[in-house]
Design a protein around this motif. Structure first.
Motif, PDB file in Angstrom:
ATOM      1  N   VAL A 342       0.862  -1.180   0.000  1.00  7.87           N
ATOM      2  CA  VAL A 342       0.000   0.000   0.000  1.00  7.87           C
ATOM      3  C   VAL A 342       0.904   1.237   0.000  1.00  7.87           C
ATOM      4  O   VAL A 342       1.445   1.621   1.047  1.00  7.87           O
ATOM      5  N   PRO A 343       1.128   1.860  -1.160  1.00  6.40           N
ATOM      6  CA  PRO A 343       2.106   2.947  -1.258  1.00  6.40           C
ATOM      7  C   PRO A 343       1.868   4.084  -0.273  1.00  6.40           C
ATOM      8  O   PRO A 343       2.821   4.564   0.368  1.00  6.40           O
ATOM      9  N   TRP A 344       0.636   4.553  -0.141  1.00  6.31           N
ATOM     10  CA  TRP A 344       0.387   5.717   0.711  1.00  6.31           C
ATOM     11  C   TRP A 344       0.766   5.419   2.158  1.00  6.31           C
ATOM     12  O   TRP A 344       1.408   6.244   2.827  1.00  6.31           O
ATOM     13  N   ILE A 345       0.397   4.239   2.655  1.00  9.89           N
ATOM     14  CA  ILE A 345       0.731   3.861   4.027  1.00  9.89           C
ATOM     15  C   ILE A 345       2.235   3.700   4.175  1.00  9.89           C
ATOM     16  O   ILE A 345       2.829   4.086   5.192  1.00  9.89           O
ATOM     17  N   ASN A 346       2.883   3.152   3.163  1.00  7.27           N
ATOM     18  CA  ASN A 346       4.333   2.938   3.210  1.00  7.27           C
ATOM     19  C   ASN A 346       5.077   4.248   3.443  1.00  7.27           C
ATOM     20  O   ASN A 346       5.930   4.361   4.328  1.00  7.27           O
ATOM     21  N   TRP A 347       4.738   5.268   2.649  1.00  2.26           N
ATOM     22  CA  TRP A 347       5.479   6.528   2.757  1.00  2.26           C
ATOM     23  C   TRP A 347       5.079   7.314   4.010  1.00  2.26           C
ATOM     24  O   TRP A 347       5.912   8.000   4.606  1.00  2.26           O
ATOM     25  N   ALA A 348       3.829   7.182   4.446  1.00  5.06           N
ATOM     26  CA  ALA A 348       3.420   7.837   5.694  1.00  5.06           C
ATOM     27  C   ALA A 348       4.158   7.229   6.884  1.00  5.06           C
ATOM     28  O   ALA A 348       4.625   7.945   7.787  1.00  5.06           O
ATOM     29  N   LEU A 349       4.295   5.895   6.894  1.00  4.70           N
ATOM     30  CA  LEU A 349       5.035   5.235   7.975  1.00  4.70           C
ATOM     31  C   LEU A 349       6.509   5.641   7.959  1.00  4.70           C
ATOM     32  O   LEU A 349       7.111   5.870   9.012  1.00  4.70           O
ATOM     33  N   LEU A 350       7.095   5.728   6.769  1.00  2.00           N
ATOM     34  CA  LEU A 350       8.506   6.132   6.679  1.00  2.00           C
ATOM     35  C   LEU A 350       8.719   7.502   7.314  1.00  2.00           C
ATOM     36  O   LEU A 350       9.646   7.688   8.115  1.00  2.00           O
ATOM     37  N   ALA A 351       7.876   8.461   6.990  1.00  2.00           N
ATOM     38  CA  ALA A 351       8.010   9.807   7.554  1.00  2.00           C
ATOM     39  C   ALA A 351       7.869   9.775   9.074  1.00  2.00           C
ATOM     40  O   ALA A 351       8.645  10.415   9.804  1.00  2.00           O
ATOM     41  N   ALA A 352       6.905   8.997   9.575  1.00  2.00           N
ATOM     42  CA  ALA A 352       6.684   8.924  11.022  1.00  2.00           C
ATOM     43  C   ALA A 352       7.858   8.266  11.728  1.00  2.00           C
ATOM     44  O   ALA A 352       8.302   8.709  12.802  1.00  2.00           O
ATOM     45  N   VAL A 353       8.400   7.195  11.151  1.00  2.04           N
ATOM     46  CA  VAL A 353       9.514   6.470  11.779  1.00  2.04           C
ATOM     47  C   VAL A 353      10.757   7.356  11.864  1.00  2.04           C
ATOM     48  O   VAL A 353      11.432   7.415  12.901  1.00  2.04           O
ATOM     49  N   LEU A 608      -7.753  11.144  -0.405  1.00  3.35           N
ATOM     50  CA  LEU A 608      -6.781  10.058  -0.540  1.00  3.35           C
ATOM     51  C   LEU A 608      -7.288   8.946  -1.444  1.00  3.35           C
ATOM     52  O   LEU A 608      -6.532   8.044  -1.816  1.00  3.35           O
ATOM     53  N   THR A 609      -8.575   8.958  -1.783  1.00  4.99           N
ATOM     54  CA  THR A 609      -9.167   7.878  -2.566  1.00  4.99           C
ATOM     55  C   THR A 609      -8.458   7.733  -3.910  1.00  4.99           C
ATOM     56  O   THR A 609      -8.175   8.719  -4.592  1.00  4.99           O
ATOM     57  N   ALA A 610      -8.188   6.479  -4.284  1.00  6.81           N
ATOM     58  CA  ALA A 610      -7.497   6.218  -5.552  1.00  6.81           C
ATOM     59  C   ALA A 610      -8.335   6.709  -6.733  1.00  6.81           C
ATOM     60  O   ALA A 610      -9.566   6.641  -6.710  1.00  6.81           O
ATOM     61  N   ASP A 611      -7.666   7.209  -7.773  1.00  3.65           N
ATOM     62  CA  ASP A 611      -8.331   7.715  -8.962  1.00  3.65           C
ATOM     63  C   ASP A 611      -9.018   6.563  -9.693  1.00  3.65           C
ATOM     64  O   ASP A 611      -8.375   5.584 -10.097  1.00  3.65           O
ATOM     65  N   ALA A 612     -10.340   6.655  -9.865  1.00  6.79           N
ATOM     66  CA  ALA A 612     -11.113   5.554 -10.444  1.00  6.79           C
ATOM     67  C   ALA A 612     -10.752   5.321 -11.906  1.00  6.79           C
ATOM     68  O   ALA A 612     -10.672   4.170 -12.356  1.00  6.79           O
ATOM     69  N   ALA A 613     -10.555   6.381 -12.684  1.00  8.45           N
ATOM     70  CA  ALA A 613     -10.237   6.216 -14.110  1.00  8.45           C
ATOM     71  C   ALA A 613      -8.917   5.472 -14.279  1.00  8.45           C
ATOM     72  O   ALA A 613      -8.794   4.574 -15.128  1.00  8.45           O
ATOM     73  N   GLU A 614      -7.932   5.821 -13.468  1.00  8.48           N
ATOM     74  CA  GLU A 614      -6.640   5.124 -13.538  1.00  8.48           C
ATOM     75  C   GLU A 614      -6.772   3.688 -13.051  1.00  8.48           C
ATOM     76  O   GLU A 614      -6.224   2.758 -13.639  1.00  8.48           O
ATOM     77  N   TYR A 615      -7.516   3.501 -11.967  1.00 11.27           N
ATOM     78  CA  TYR A 615      -7.651   2.181 -11.368  1.00 11.27           C
ATOM     79  C   TYR A 615      -8.301   1.195 -12.343  1.00 11.27           C
ATOM     80  O   TYR A 615      -7.889   0.037 -12.446  1.00 11.27           O
ATOM     81  N   PHE A 616      -9.315   1.647 -13.077  1.00  7.60           N
ATOM     82  CA  PHE A 616     -10.034   0.767 -13.997  1.00  7.60           C
ATOM     83  C   PHE A 616      -9.506   0.852 -15.429  1.00  7.60           C
ATOM     84  O   PHE A 616     -10.140   0.330 -16.350  1.00  7.60           O
TER      85      PHE A 616
END
Length: 632
Positions: A342-353, A608-616
């Protein structure tokens, strides 16, 4: 790959992902108990050493082996573990007469999950810091490099996450196997120098220490609990490898190696009390100190992996049951459903750590903050499990009360001890937990309000189609095919309703398309589509449900050949295809149910919701986005 080879690969992968956190606890647990900087330091006496080692042993047995490995991990949600799985089971199977109890327990579970996010931030910081601090044992003059080296290692760890836990597990598994073999060997070496430490395996030493020296023993629990950090990660990561490989790896390798090392550290302190400053590294022979620092650095990087991948699983489950928006989630394995990134969680955790590393600067300072998140999550998980055991599995009342009474009392004792560290940093995970809890519950409540209003705006699909057929004169049809993406089959897409009400036309062919994800890697083409003519066989308007496995790319254009084959009225034209997306712009309004500040938080989270056009995989030049506004 035969069954035994596959099972061995999963167990090795589990070593590399699941057990890093709990497996590196010997680095700092005993040292923290006797640390002179602790405001509630336990003095180094023979009686205290026996008592502390005995407490560590029985804490690991009761909390990790009994509570999690033997009990809690039996409660899974389609193979997924973690506290969110418990919440889902409670919500799904609770009787209507117990709905209020289920809601309260679910909220408590959400708070436990929120504390786990705090754990996910603290674990990488304390684990890597404690390993690199070992450099100071061998070469005290190079202490200045600890923080920058720690930061570089942590950044590298988070960059690796995109490879997926299956790849990370294959990379890290052999390292962790070596780690457990080595720490077990050094433990045996320490025990051989003072075999009397084996007496600490008797529960009488833990009980005598706890009740005979309650003042010292109670405060020591705040550090003893460090031996069980990672227990919740075992459960949260169950979806990655399955219960069997995790259980076997724990019982036959991880548990024996860790206990041997704790016993060895106790024997060392009994023989040489001055070595309490860093008993883990001083347990190794002098020639092995630098190699141990290198191995520990690798192991603590892996330790961080357990909670990071656990946070990914928790995020996915939270989104599935409505506590987070749809984030971009990459599935990284065709064999195992739970292996995700999960990219968004990955980078948020990195900043917090990184923020934690440079704020607290030492592993001892972080240890004071660590226990509250761990004990809070463990206590809540135990409570939810026993509620499920009684209400859903119909276990005998006496057995449930007895088991819950013993285990939750132990958990609460550890939690109370850790709350004494509030002025010394324990407030941090509580603050993180409260913040995450606020986001999760705000999204869940706001989403319910928006969904209710959106359903009213969309109206029933069947009623809308009937209304089209009752129009006189009928709407003109324009050339081409229009594909309207929709949430399901019950309501009419907002974009379709807007096209009819404002443009007063219909395309020659109208497809209302709903995407239905399934918990399997792939869905065969023959089972991909379900077509419904909505009661009218020749109006060229029909509903299609597309089933995708978690490893299938949810590409809508790739569905067109299948739709052409299955369309009741013959093949679709190959050109003039347009895609319509219904988007919702949420504005702060006067709708009751959320305070003004929570409405603002919900609107911010929605971004934060993923872009639907890109996702599909919709082609941008043929995609029409039709918006609607909802006031919250």
């Amino acid at each position: 790959m035969n069954h035994s080879t596959a099972r061995g690969a999963l167990e090795l992968g589990a070593l590399g992902v699941v057990f890093g956190d709990i497996g590196t606890s010997p680095l700092y647990t005993v040292q923290t108990v006797f640390s002179p900087s602790d405001p509630h330091r336990v003095s180094v006496t023979t009686e205290h050493v026996y008592g502390v080692i005995s407490l560590i042993f029985w804490a690991v047995v009761t909390i990790v082996t009994v509570t999690y490995v033997l009990l809690v991990m039996r409660a899974d949600n389609d193979g997924e573990g973690g506290i969110m799985a418990l919440i889902t089971l409670i919500r799904r199977f609770s009787a209507p007469t117990k709905r209020r109890t289920a809601v309260l327990l679910a909220l408590l579970g959400v708070f436990g999950a929120s504390l786990f996010f705090g754990d996910s931030m603290i674990t990488p910081a304390i684990s890597v810091l404690s390993a690199i601090e070992g450099v100071q044992v061998a070469a005290p003059s190079v202490g200045a490099i600890v923080l920058p080296v720690t930061a570089v290692i942590i950044i590298g760890l988070f960059l690796l996450q995109r490879l997926g836990t299956s790849v990370v597990g294959r990379l890290f598994g052999p390292v962790m196997a070596l780690w457990f073999a080595v720490i077990g060997a050094w433990g045996i070496r320490g025990i051989a120098s003072n075999p009397a430490i084996l007496k600490a395996l008797s529960p009488t030493y833990a009980i005598t220490f706890l009740f005979g020296h309650f003042g010292s023993a109670f405060f020591s629990l705040a550090a003893v609990v460090l031996a069980v950090t990672g227990a919740e990660a075992l459960y949260a990561d169950m979806g990655h490898f399955g219960r069997g490989p995790i259980t076997r790896s724990w019982l036959f390798l991880v548990f024996p190696a860790c206990i041997l090392n704790y016993l060895g550290q106790g024997a060392l302190i009994l023989s040489r009390p001055a070595d309490v400053s860093n008993p883990f590294y001083l347990l190794a022979p002098g020639w092995a100190e630098i190699p141990m620092v290198i191995l520990a650095a690798a192991a603590t990087v892996i330790a961080s992996q357990a909670v990071i991948s656990g946070a990914f699983s928790l995020t996915q489950q939270a989104a599935q049951i409505g506590y987070l928006p749809r984030l971009r989630i990459d599935h990284t394995s065709e064999e195992q459903y739970g292996q995700i990134y999960v990219p968004w969680i990955n980078w948020a955790l990195l900043a917090a750590v990184l923020a934690l590393v440079f704020t607290f600067r030492t592993s001892t300072a972080l240890a004071y903050a660590y226990g509250v998140a761990v004990t809070g999550t463990i206590t809540i998980s135990t409570l939810l499990f026993f509620y499920i055991a009684r209400s859903q599995w119909k276990k005998p009342l006496w057995l449930t009360v007895l088991g819950a009474g013993v285990l939750i009392t132990i958990d609460l004792l550890f939690l109370a001890a850790n709350l004494t560290k509030l002025p010394h940093g324990a407030w941090l995970p509580l603050a993180i937990g409260i913040g995450v809890f606020t986001v999760l519950t705000t999204w869940q409540k706001g989403r319910a309000l928006v969904s209710r209003q959106r359903a009213l705006d969309e109206g029933p699909l069947r009623e809308f189609i009937d209304g089209l057929h009752e129009r006189h004169p009928p709407l003109p049809r324009v050339p081409g095919t229009a594909i309207f993406l929709n949430r399901g089959k019950d309501t009419a897409p907002l974009a379709l309703r807007a096209n009819v009400e404002h443009n007063h036309v219909l395309h020659d062919n109208v497809i209302i398309l709903a995407i239905a994800p399934l918990n399997v890697p792939h869905v065969p083409e023959a089972e991909r589509l379900t077509v419904d003519d909505l009661g009218y066989k020749r109006d060229r308007i029909y509903h299609v449900t597309a089933h995708f496995g978690y490893m299938d790319v949810p590409s809508v254009p790739a569905l067109l050949p299948l739709i052409r084959k299955q369309r009741p009225e013959g093949p679709l034209p190959g050109t003039q295809i347009s895609y319509f997306l219904s988007t919702i712009e949420i504005r702060k309004g006067d709708t009751p149910g959320l305070s003004v500040w929570r409405k603002r938080l919900f609107i911010a989270t929605a971004r934060l919701t993923a872009d639907a056009a890109e996702y599909f995989k919709l082609p941008r030049d043929r995609t029409v986005i039709m918006g609607s506004r909802i006031e919250l």
